[in-house]
Design an enzyme around this catalytic site. Sequence first.
Site, mmCIF file in Angstrom:
data_model
loop_
_atom_site.group_PDB
_atom_site.id
_atom_site.type_symbol
_atom_site.label_atom_id
_atom_site.label_comp_id
_atom_site.label_asym_id
_atom_site.label_seq_id
_atom_site.Cartn_x
_atom_site.Cartn_y
_atom_site.Cartn_z
ATOM 1 N N ASN A 206 0.852 -1.193 0.000
ATOM 2 C CA ASN A 206 0.000 0.000 0.000
ATOM 3 C C ASN A 206 0.888 1.244 0.000
ATOM 4 O OD1 ASN A 206 0.585 0.714 2.855
ATOM 5 N ND2 ASN A 206 -0.416 -1.266 3.208
ATOM 6 N N ASP A 275 -4.298 -6.376 4.732
ATOM 7 C CA ASP A 275 -5.386 -7.206 5.275
ATOM 8 C C ASP A 275 -5.357 -8.619 4.717
ATOM 9 O OD1 ASP A 275 -6.516 -5.336 6.983
ATOM 10 O OD2 ASP A 275 -7.583 -4.352 5.339
ATOM 11 N N LYS A 285 8.946 -17.160 -10.945
ATOM 12 C CA LYS A 285 8.230 -15.992 -11.466
ATOM 13 C C LYS A 285 7.011 -16.458 -12.276
ATOM 14 C CE LYS A 285 8.792 -12.013 -14.406
ATOM 15 N NZ LYS A 285 9.438 -11.530 -15.614
ATOM 16 N N PHE A 320 -4.862 3.231 14.527
ATOM 17 C CA PHE A 320 -5.102 4.268 13.529
ATOM 18 C C PHE A 320 -6.262 3.810 12.641
ATOM 19 C CE2 PHE A 320 -1.855 7.699 13.105
ATOM 20 C CZ PHE A 320 -1.217 7.473 14.310
ATOM 21 N N LYS A 334 -14.098 0.789 15.232
ATOM 22 C CA LYS A 334 -12.788 0.140 15.449
ATOM 23 C C LYS A 334 -12.338 0.270 16.903
ATOM 24 C CE LYS A 334 -11.385 0.435 10.693
ATOM 25 N NZ LYS A 334 -10.760 1.165 9.608
ATOM 26 N N LYS A 338 -11.884 -3.361 18.497
ATOM 27 C CA LYS A 338 -10.506 -3.805 18.718
ATOM 28 C C LYS A 338 -10.027 -3.566 20.153
ATOM 29 C CE LYS A 338 -9.359 -3.218 13.815
ATOM 30 N NZ LYS A 338 -8.285 -3.256 12.847
HETATM 31 N N1 CTP Z 1 -4.419 -3.382 11.714
HETATM 32 C C1 CTP Z 1 -3.776 -4.465 12.252
HETATM 33 N N2 CTP Z 1 -3.742 -5.636 11.582
HETATM 34 C C2 CTP Z 1 -4.356 -5.767 10.395
HETATM 35 C C3 CTP Z 1 -5.016 -4.650 9.830
HETATM 36 C C4 CTP Z 1 -5.033 -3.474 10.521
HETATM 37 O O1 CTP Z 1 -3.202 -4.356 13.332
HETATM 38 N N3 CTP Z 1 -4.297 -6.932 9.758
HETATM 39 C C5 CTP Z 1 -4.461 -2.119 12.481
HETATM 40 C C6 CTP Z 1 -3.785 -0.942 11.817
HETATM 41 O O2 CTP Z 1 -2.422 -0.852 12.181
HETATM 42 C C7 CTP Z 1 -4.578 0.233 12.355
HETATM 43 C C8 CTP Z 1 -5.950 -0.335 12.577
HETATM 44 O O3 CTP Z 1 -5.799 -1.753 12.622
HETATM 45 O O4 CTP Z 1 -4.092 0.662 13.604
HETATM 46 C C9 CTP Z 1 -6.991 0.002 11.552
HETATM 47 O O5 CTP Z 1 -6.551 -0.359 10.293
HETATM 48 P P1 CTP Z 1 -7.487 -0.098 9.015
HETATM 49 O O6 CTP Z 1 -6.786 -0.617 7.817
HETATM 50 O O7 CTP Z 1 -7.992 1.305 9.005
HETATM 51 O O8 CTP Z 1 -8.741 -0.962 9.325
HETATM 52 P P2 CTP Z 1 -9.064 -2.456 9.221
HETATM 53 O O9 CTP Z 1 -9.238 -2.973 10.607
HETATM 54 O O10 CTP Z 1 -8.086 -3.178 8.364
HETATM 55 O O11 CTP Z 1 -10.492 -2.422 8.550
HETATM 56 P P3 CTP Z 1 -10.959 -1.918 7.089
HETATM 57 O O12 CTP Z 1 -9.779 -2.150 6.185
HETATM 58 O O13 CTP Z 1 -12.118 -2.764 6.810
HETATM 59 O O14 CTP Z 1 -11.304 -0.475 7.268
#
Ligand code: CTP
Length: 394
Positions: A206, A275, A285, A320, A334, A338
């Site tokens: 990302n 994710d 490859k 975050f 969240k 969480k």
């Molecule tokens: N995070 C994490 N582990 C993951 C995904 C996210 O610890 N596999 C943490 C990120 O570091 C951040 C928070 O979760 O502090 C929110 O991440 P975000 O990408 O905004 O949300 P998601 O929980 O992944 O949900 P979505 O993508 O559906 O918004």
Amino acid sequence: MSKKIIIGITGSIAAFKAVQLISDLVKKNFRVEVIMSESATKFITPVCIQSLTKRKVYVDTFDDENPAIITHVDIVKDADLFAIIPASAHTIAKLAHGFADNMLTSAFLAATCQKLVAPAMNVHMYENPITQNNIQTLKELGILFVEPINGLLACGDIGNGKLADEEDLLEMIQYALTPKKLKGKNILISAGPTQESIDPVRYITNHSSGKMGYALAKAAFCLGAHVTLVSGPTHLKQPYGIDLKPITSASEMYHTIMPLAPSQDIIIMSAAVGDYACVEIADEKIKKNDDFLHLKLCKNKDILFELGQIKNDHQILCGFAMETEHLIENASEKLKKKNCDIIVANHLKTEGAGFQGDTNIVSILTHSGIKEFGLQSKDSLAYEIFELIMNMEE
Ligand code: CTP
């Protein structure tokens, strides 16, 4: 009132690097007074320095313009920091034994403010036990040091003795000037993106730059905490004084963070953790044969969620949330789901906020409400986040 820093320059080829540093400190609005040793003037001129500081540069102890003022005593009275950059072996030896034989060493001895020394010299001079003993003596007296780095030295030798990088010097100057409000705390911060391999040449990632997480790590270090930074791949320089644990994938981040979690007082998950990861990583490859390539992905562990499950009562857990719609609703979801104490939320589509820039605009959600933080540098936002955390702890 801006902070006053006295920079002492001694006779070392690295003296020319002090010029850029002084210029940058002036631009950061510090009041900079400069004292040079006689030997430093052989490498760079006082005129060069005073053109930057717009103040007289002091070299000679007896060059007092006003007989009522003893300059080497007067100049240090309201100083916040006295930093000798670069410091030669000779000056370090004099400082360690209390010599006051020129303007620089006399002022240093008269100063009661925080002091910092950045050595620069030949590797053998630096590693000589005489110099090391002198450094140890000064450290035991509470004087901070910015260690020199390894590299090709002006004398042609390769080794330890190069003046520390300007970024490290600026960070240590900030450290020296910051009250140690987080002293004794263990803080773990995750930063940057993760990379999920597809095959030996490709990966899914990302746009995270890691800048917010690195700013948090530097602020925590300057506030006196022991900082572990678990970072995905970024282009950022390793911050000074921080325990960096580089990782690549979300799974590696998970396995690095979880064993460290129980010993932390504060955990901040600012990383943009991927994710999903590929179910299988191809050994070779992948060749482009068909019009479509199907990747089978599986969900990664949500590290923040897992941390929320094992969190103890004394720990502060901060996540975050980066959203493109329904910022507050999603962020507050969240916060609850969480089991966090804080969610720092920003809107990816707001100008001045988000991944790549040096600034951010955020809403910070806690269980007692929402606070808005307007456009500011990620560095200053990092301090605001810790201020909020410290108020929560009281
Ligand atoms: N995070 C994490 N582990 C993951 C995904 C996210 O610890 N596999 C943490 C990120 O570091 C951040 C928070 O979760 O502090 C929110 O991440 P975000 O990408 O905004 O949300 P998601 O929980 O992944 O949900 P979505 O993508 O559906 O918004």
